[in-house]
Design a protein around this motif. Structure first.
Motif, PDB file in Angstrom:
ATOM      1  N   ASP A  39       0.842  -1.205   0.000  1.00  0.00           N
ATOM      2  CA  ASP A  39       0.000   0.000   0.000  1.00  0.00           C
ATOM      3  C   ASP A  39       0.877   1.256   0.000  1.00  0.00           C
ATOM      4  O   ASP A  39       0.617   2.221  -0.736  1.00  0.00           O
ATOM      5  N   ALA A  40       1.958   1.205   0.811  1.00  0.00           N
ATOM      6  CA  ALA A  40       2.894   2.347   0.865  1.00  0.00           C
ATOM      7  C   ALA A  40       3.589   2.519  -0.490  1.00  0.00           C
ATOM      8  O   ALA A  40       3.816   3.652  -0.948  1.00  0.00           O
TER       9      ALA A  40
ATOM     10  N   THR B 162       8.596   0.753  -7.399  1.00  0.00           N
ATOM     11  CA  THR B 162       9.405  -0.100  -6.506  1.00  0.00           C
ATOM     12  C   THR B 162       9.292  -1.544  -6.986  1.00  0.00           C
ATOM     13  O   THR B 162       8.648  -1.805  -7.998  1.00  0.00           O
ATOM     14  N   MET B 163       9.886  -2.440  -6.189  1.00  0.00           N
ATOM     15  CA  MET B 163       9.808  -3.865  -6.561  1.00  0.00           C
ATOM     16  C   MET B 163       8.368  -4.392  -6.505  1.00  0.00           C
ATOM     17  O   MET B 163       8.029  -5.384  -7.137  1.00  0.00           O
ATOM     18  N   TYR B 164       7.523  -3.742  -5.695  1.00  0.00           N
ATOM     19  CA  TYR B 164       6.132  -4.210  -5.579  1.00  0.00           C
ATOM     20  C   TYR B 164       5.249  -3.664  -6.698  1.00  0.00           C
ATOM     21  O   TYR B 164       4.356  -4.318  -7.189  1.00  0.00           O
ATOM     22  N   ILE B 165       5.473  -2.408  -7.054  1.00  0.00           N
ATOM     23  CA  ILE B 165       4.642  -1.775  -8.078  1.00  0.00           C
ATOM     24  C   ILE B 165       5.562  -1.253  -9.192  1.00  0.00           C
ATOM     25  O   ILE B 165       6.432  -0.428  -8.929  1.00  0.00           O
TER      26      ILE B 165
ATOM     27  N   GLU C 201       3.651   5.795  -3.005  1.00  0.00           N
ATOM     28  CA  GLU C 201       4.859   6.357  -3.625  1.00  0.00           C
ATOM     29  C   GLU C 201       4.634   6.638  -5.108  1.00  0.00           C
ATOM     30  O   GLU C 201       5.016   7.667  -5.633  1.00  0.00           O
ATOM     31  N   VAL C 202       3.980   5.659  -5.755  1.00  0.00           N
ATOM     32  CA  VAL C 202       3.725   5.781  -7.195  1.00  0.00           C
ATOM     33  C   VAL C 202       2.779   6.941  -7.448  1.00  0.00           C
ATOM     34  O   VAL C 202       3.014   7.790  -8.317  1.00  0.00           O
ATOM     35  N   GLU C 203       1.705   6.993  -6.647  1.00  0.00           N
ATOM     36  CA  GLU C 203       0.690   8.021  -6.871  1.00  0.00           C
ATOM     37  C   GLU C 203       1.202   9.422  -6.549  1.00  0.00           C
ATOM     38  O   GLU C 203       0.920  10.384  -7.251  1.00  0.00           O
ATOM     39  N   LYS C 204       1.979   9.535  -5.463  1.00  0.00           N
ATOM     40  CA  LYS C 204       2.439  10.860  -5.037  1.00  0.00           C
ATOM     41  C   LYS C 204       3.665  11.325  -5.800  1.00  0.00           C
ATOM     42  O   LYS C 204       3.776  12.472  -6.192  1.00  0.00           O
TER      43      LYS C 204
END
Lengths: 280, 229
Positions: free
Chosen positions: A42-43, A55-58, A47-50
């Motif tokens: 979720d964090a 990152t490795m997750y998204i 990061e992506v949205e803001k």
């Protein structure tokens, strides 16, 4: 029958605290891992949205949604550890369920062997208790996954939640694939083999308890022979080879017959040792 | 009658029993006597089907050992036989659930006689208290025969007196009792028959009263003759 059921009840009663602690551990570890994993994802999405940082997750290719199966996948080590803890404890319990009655200040095996009923009920009650523990652990794992789904929905905003089906959740970790095979045949094979393994170990223990020091060698030999009888034919007949002389269905049939034979011999020998050879 | 016929038992290359034969009659207290390692406990366990004989036969009222025998013969070993996690009342409930001939009234009487607390945990009992509880579980079964292995071993004087009182009570009357003990001096007046075991064979089997009357010898005197010869 009545005494057998009473013995089953007693065996379950004796293991209740250990089983409850184990299942509690599964719940704490798996739900804790889920919360940790879902929050990290979720964090990452924040990061992506803001800031547009991937990152490795998204990454650029992801649909910017988090699914329950993905959250489990990212925390699968802890899921595997918790399941292995249960499997390991149940394996240790296979030995403990017999040896605790021989060892210590109070040797309960005297009383068990002096019960006015067939001694086979001792063997069957311990076996039944183990099967009940396996089913209970499996049912709790399914419940844990269902509750995990609710926790996930509470943690992750609705518009960020991706779809997750039961198949995806089971496939998220290798250990769940083995634990909850999606095909009935695989399920029967995995758990059937598990129960036969329990029978072989039980008989190995009774061989050791009957012949003591020499019994250790006999017991190890018996377990190895049984394992070889089941494993070697698969390789010899070439179950996984396309050039095999026999059809797969024929190999499965032969293998099934061997497994049933090993199970029958183990039960027969176990009962016979209990009746005629066992020593306190 | 319990008949032990030519009982032989070997552990590895060591012979524990080498053809021991004797009988235990109903209504008599028979004492199996022998030095340490003579095979007394092994014989009791063999009678109860807790260890197999290498050869020989054991018959209870003419029948071989089987599950039904455990309603007719009870065994009181020198240690506890119920799980340490159980409380005493749970142990008594276990016995009541599994044995058709469990006499709950007798068990309650014995619990009171030995001043045992039903709420105590079996694992926490001292050696003496454990021996008393063992007697409760063994004697509250309405069996025709009772086997006791060292009922006085490691027990204080007052507890021994209590246990000895049991032998003089109607709890034992009419039953065939087979016991092993090293405290022959204390028990001699309670014993009807002595079986002396040496090197795995029965060297003497005699009626204690008849021996006293005929030869003026006590059990201890006969033991001296047998073991110092």
């Amino acid at each position: 029958m009545n005494r057998y059921l009473k013995l089953v009840h007693m065996e379950i009663h004796r293991f209740r605290y250990i089983l409850a602690a184990l299942l509690g551990l599964v719940a704490v570890v798996q739900w804790g891992a889920l919360v940790w994993s879902a929050r990290r994802m979720d964090a990452a999405l924040d990061e992506v949205e803001k800031f547009g940082r991937y990152t490795m997750y998204i990454n650029e290719l992801s649909d910017r949604k988090i699914s329950y199966a993905e959250a489990i996948y990212n925390a699968q080590q802890l899921y595997i550890l918790s399941v292995l803890a249960v499997i390991g404890t149940l394996c240790a319990y296979l030995l403990f369920v017999w040896y605790r009655d021989w060892l210590g200040r109070s040797t309960f095996i005297y009383r068990l062997l002096m019960l006015p009923s067939a001694r086979s009920s001792i063997y069957l009650s311990k076996l039944t208790a183990i099967v009940v523990f396996i089913i209970a652990s499996l049912a709790f794992q399914a419940l844990s996954l269902a509750i995990g789904g609710v926790i996930f929905e509470v943690l992750i905003r609705g518009d960020r939640q991706g779809e997750s089906y039961f198949v995806d959740i089971v496939n998220a970790t290798l250990v769940l694939q083995y634990l909850m095979p999606l095909r009935l045949g695989d399920f029967a094979l995995n758990y059937g083999l598990g129960i036969v393994a329990v029978l072989v170990v039980f008989t190995g223990i009774l061989i050791e308890r009957s012949y003591r020091w020499t019994g250790i060698a006999y017991a190890v030999g018996y377990v190895l022979i049984c394992a070889a009888a089941i494993v070697i034919p698969i390789n010899v007949m070439g179950m996984y080879r396309t050039s095999s002389y026999l059809y797969t269905a024929e190999i499965v049939g032969i293998e099934l017959a061997i497994i049933l034979f090993v199970a029958a011999v183990s039960i027969w020998l176990g009962f016979r040792l209990l009746r005629r050879k066992i020593s306190v | 009658m319990i008949e032990v016929i030519e009982a032989r038992k070997r552990y590895w290359r060591r012979s524990i029993l080498q053809g021991a034969s004797f009988t235990v009659e109903k209504g008599t207290v028979t004492c199996l006597i022998g030095l340490n390692g003579a095979g007394k406990s092994t014989l009791l366990k063999a009678i109860m089907g807790l260890t197999p004989l290498t050869s020989g036969r054991i018959l209870v009222d003419g029948e071989p050992i089987g599950p039904a025998m455990y309603e007719r013969v009870s065994f009181i070993p020198d240690h506890l036989t119920l799980p340490p996690s159980m409380k005493l009342w749970e142990g008594l409930r276990f016995m009541a659930e599994f044995y058709a001939n469990w006499n709950a009234e007798k068990a309650a009487e014995l619990m009171t006689f030995f001043r045992l607390s039903a709420s105590d945990r079996i694992g926490n009992l001292s050696k003496g208290t454990a021996a008393k509880f063992n007697l409760v579980t063994g004697l509250a079964l309405d069996t025709e025969y009772v086997l006791m292995d060292e009922p006085f071993s490691g027990i204080d004087m007052f507890s021994r007196e209590m246990i000895a009182d049991v032998f003089a009570s109607d709890l034992i009357e009419g039953r065939g009792v087979l016991l092993t003990t090293h405290e022959i001096g204390e028990m001699e007046h309670l014993i009807d028959k002595a079986v002396l075991l040496s090197d795995g064979v029965v060297v003497r089997e005699f009626n204690c009263e008849a021996m006293r009357v005929a030869e003026g010898k006590s059990v201890v005197d006969v033991m001296r003759e047998a073991y110092r010869a």
